[in-house]
Design an enzyme around this catalytic site. Structure first.
Site, PDB file in Angstrom:
ATOM      1  N   LYS A 190       0.831  -1.210   0.000  1.00  0.00           N
ATOM      2  CA  LYS A 190       0.000   0.000   0.000  1.00  0.00           C
ATOM      3  C   LYS A 190       0.869   1.265   0.000  1.00  0.00           C
ATOM      4  CE  LYS A 190      -2.128  -0.773   3.936  1.00  0.00           C
ATOM      5  NZ  LYS A 190      -1.293  -1.906   4.418  1.00  0.00           N
ATOM      6  N   ARG A 243      -8.965   1.574   9.477  1.00  0.00           N
ATOM      7  CA  ARG A 243      -8.554   0.216   9.823  1.00  0.00           C
ATOM      8  C   ARG A 243      -9.554  -0.468  10.734  1.00  0.00           C
ATOM      9  NH1 ARG A 243      -2.558   1.019   9.261  1.00  0.00           N
ATOM     10  NH2 ARG A 243      -1.454  -0.823   9.899  1.00  0.00           N
ATOM     11  N   ARG A 260      12.071  -6.425   5.720  1.00  0.00           N
ATOM     12  CA  ARG A 260      12.108  -5.025   5.261  1.00  0.00           C
ATOM     13  C   ARG A 260      13.061  -4.166   6.096  1.00  0.00           C
ATOM     14  NH1 ARG A 260       6.271  -2.306   4.750  1.00  0.00           N
ATOM     15  NH2 ARG A 260       6.241  -2.472   7.019  1.00  0.00           N
ATOM     16  N   ARG A 311      12.158  -1.106  11.184  1.00  0.00           N
ATOM     17  CA  ARG A 311      11.108  -0.606  12.081  1.00  0.00           C
ATOM     18  C   ARG A 311      10.970  -1.577  13.241  1.00  0.00           C
ATOM     19  NH1 ARG A 311       5.844   0.706   8.493  1.00  0.00           N
ATOM     20  NH2 ARG A 311       4.851  -0.220  10.307  1.00  0.00           N
ATOM     21  N   ARG A 316       0.541  -7.960  14.168  1.00  0.00           N
ATOM     22  CA  ARG A 316      -0.069  -6.950  13.276  1.00  0.00           C
ATOM     23  C   ARG A 316      -1.001  -7.627  12.270  1.00  0.00           C
ATOM     24  NH1 ARG A 316       4.918  -4.095  10.873  1.00  0.00           N
ATOM     25  NH2 ARG A 316       3.399  -2.833   9.746  1.00  0.00           N
TER      26      ARG A 316
HETATM   27  P1  AMP Z   1       1.500   0.999   9.283  1.00  0.00           P
HETATM   28  O1  AMP Z   1       2.708   1.818   9.018  1.00  0.00           O
HETATM   29  O2  AMP Z   1       0.319   1.436   8.463  1.00  0.00           O
HETATM   30  O3  AMP Z   1       1.745  -0.486   9.191  1.00  0.00           O
HETATM   31  O4  AMP Z   1       1.084   1.293  10.821  1.00  0.00           O
HETATM   32  C1  AMP Z   1       1.980   1.029  11.874  1.00  0.00           C
HETATM   33  C2  AMP Z   1       1.215   0.982  13.177  1.00  0.00           C
HETATM   34  O5  AMP Z   1       0.587   2.249  13.422  1.00  0.00           O
HETATM   35  C3  AMP Z   1       0.088  -0.022  13.232  1.00  0.00           C
HETATM   36  O6  AMP Z   1       0.539  -1.339  13.579  1.00  0.00           O
HETATM   37  C4  AMP Z   1      -0.786   0.582  14.331  1.00  0.00           C
HETATM   38  O7  AMP Z   1      -0.245   0.361  15.615  1.00  0.00           O
HETATM   39  C5  AMP Z   1      -0.687   2.078  14.037  1.00  0.00           C
HETATM   40  N1  AMP Z   1      -1.729   2.524  13.075  1.00  0.00           N
HETATM   41  C6  AMP Z   1      -1.524   3.002  11.807  1.00  0.00           C
HETATM   42  N2  AMP Z   1      -2.683   3.333  11.241  1.00  0.00           N
HETATM   43  C7  AMP Z   1      -3.652   3.070  12.164  1.00  0.00           C
HETATM   44  C8  AMP Z   1      -5.075   3.175  12.156  1.00  0.00           C
HETATM   45  N3  AMP Z   1      -5.744   3.634  11.087  1.00  0.00           N
HETATM   46  N4  AMP Z   1      -5.739   2.803  13.277  1.00  0.00           N
HETATM   47  C9  AMP Z   1      -5.090   2.353  14.372  1.00  0.00           C
HETATM   48  N5  AMP Z   1      -3.758   2.204  14.442  1.00  0.00           N
HETATM   49  C10 AMP Z   1      -3.029   2.556  13.343  1.00  0.00           C
END
Ligand code: AMP
Length: 228
Positions: A17, A92, A131, A164, A175
């Protein structure tokens, strides 16, 4: 052709994404809104919100809806979002999707164009846990599929590669579990509204980009709000 609808990318971590959202937003000149990046920025700056979010993110859980919704409502109210935006990693949860519907309607945006990226569980685990990212220019590597020429250093600028903290394999499993439980229901929600477009995220970056262009060419300017 202009992109006239807000775009939502749904899909598990590692589905591609972020990569595609960056390309699409650069192509159409609209902001790329990644809630993950926004939250990491708060963590990095040590804000109150960041301090609250960090332990939750480190264990692979979702940050509470009110926190994420607060960030998003402020962000879409900014001037550069007036012509649309690409959401990456938002919404989400069902409450986030329902509030987003209200926000878009209140601000007179068209219905969003939703794209769902599928990738197999094992492939996702492999992609995300391998990654690493350049700490200077953000270039993404995968130690299994696209390793740097010199271990730990960026090919382009020699910057140090970092992982990360939530890309470690144990956290990635959590996750993916959070995705299955909280985000998967959104797929049915958008499908039932007739807004869902499917993409095979296991294809190459170029092939996924080509398929996305087709979707945007076909649906990027419809989505008119019905009169109420
Ligand atoms: P991502 O970079 O999109 O994989 O997000 C990393 C982390 O940020 C996720 O595992 C969540 O802990 C938090 N996060 C990101 N977007 C959201 C969302 N829309 N709702 C809740 N937590 C989020």
């Amino acid at each position: 052709m202009a992109l006239q609808r807000p775009v939502i990318f749904l899909g598990p971590p590692g589905a591609g994404k972020g990569t595609q959202a960056k390309r699409l937003s650069a192509h159409y000149g609209v902001p790329h809104l990644s809630t993950g990046d926004m939250l990491r920025d708060h963590v990095h700056r040590g804000t109150e919100l960041g301090k609250k979010a960090k332990p939750i993110m480190d264990r692979g859980d979702l940050v509470p809806d009110d926190v994420v919704l607060g960030i998003i409502e402020d962000r879409v109210a900014q001037e550069d979002c007036a012509r649309g935006f690409v959401f990456d990693g938002f919404p989400r949860t069902m409450p986030q999707a329902l509030v987003l519907d209200q926000v878009l309607e209140k601000k007179h945006f068209p219905e969003p164009l939703v794209v769902n990226f599928h990738v197999d569980y094992d492939e996702l685990l492999h992609r995300v846990s391998g990654r690493w990212m350049c700490s200077v220019n953000g270039e993404i590597y995968n130690i299994y599929e696209k390793p740097p020429k010199v271990k730990g250093l960026c090919d382009k600028c020699g910057g140090k590669l970092i992982q990360r903290s939530d890309d470690r394999v144990d956290v990635v499993r959590d996750r993916l579990a959070a995705f299955a439980k909280q985000t998967q229901p959104l797929i049915d929600y958008y499908r039932s509204k007739g807004d869902l477009n499917e993409i095979d995220g296991a294809a190459s970056v170029e092939e996924v980009a080509r398929r996305l262009e087709e979707i945007v060419a076909r649906h990027g300017s419809d989505g008119h709000r019905p009169q109420r």
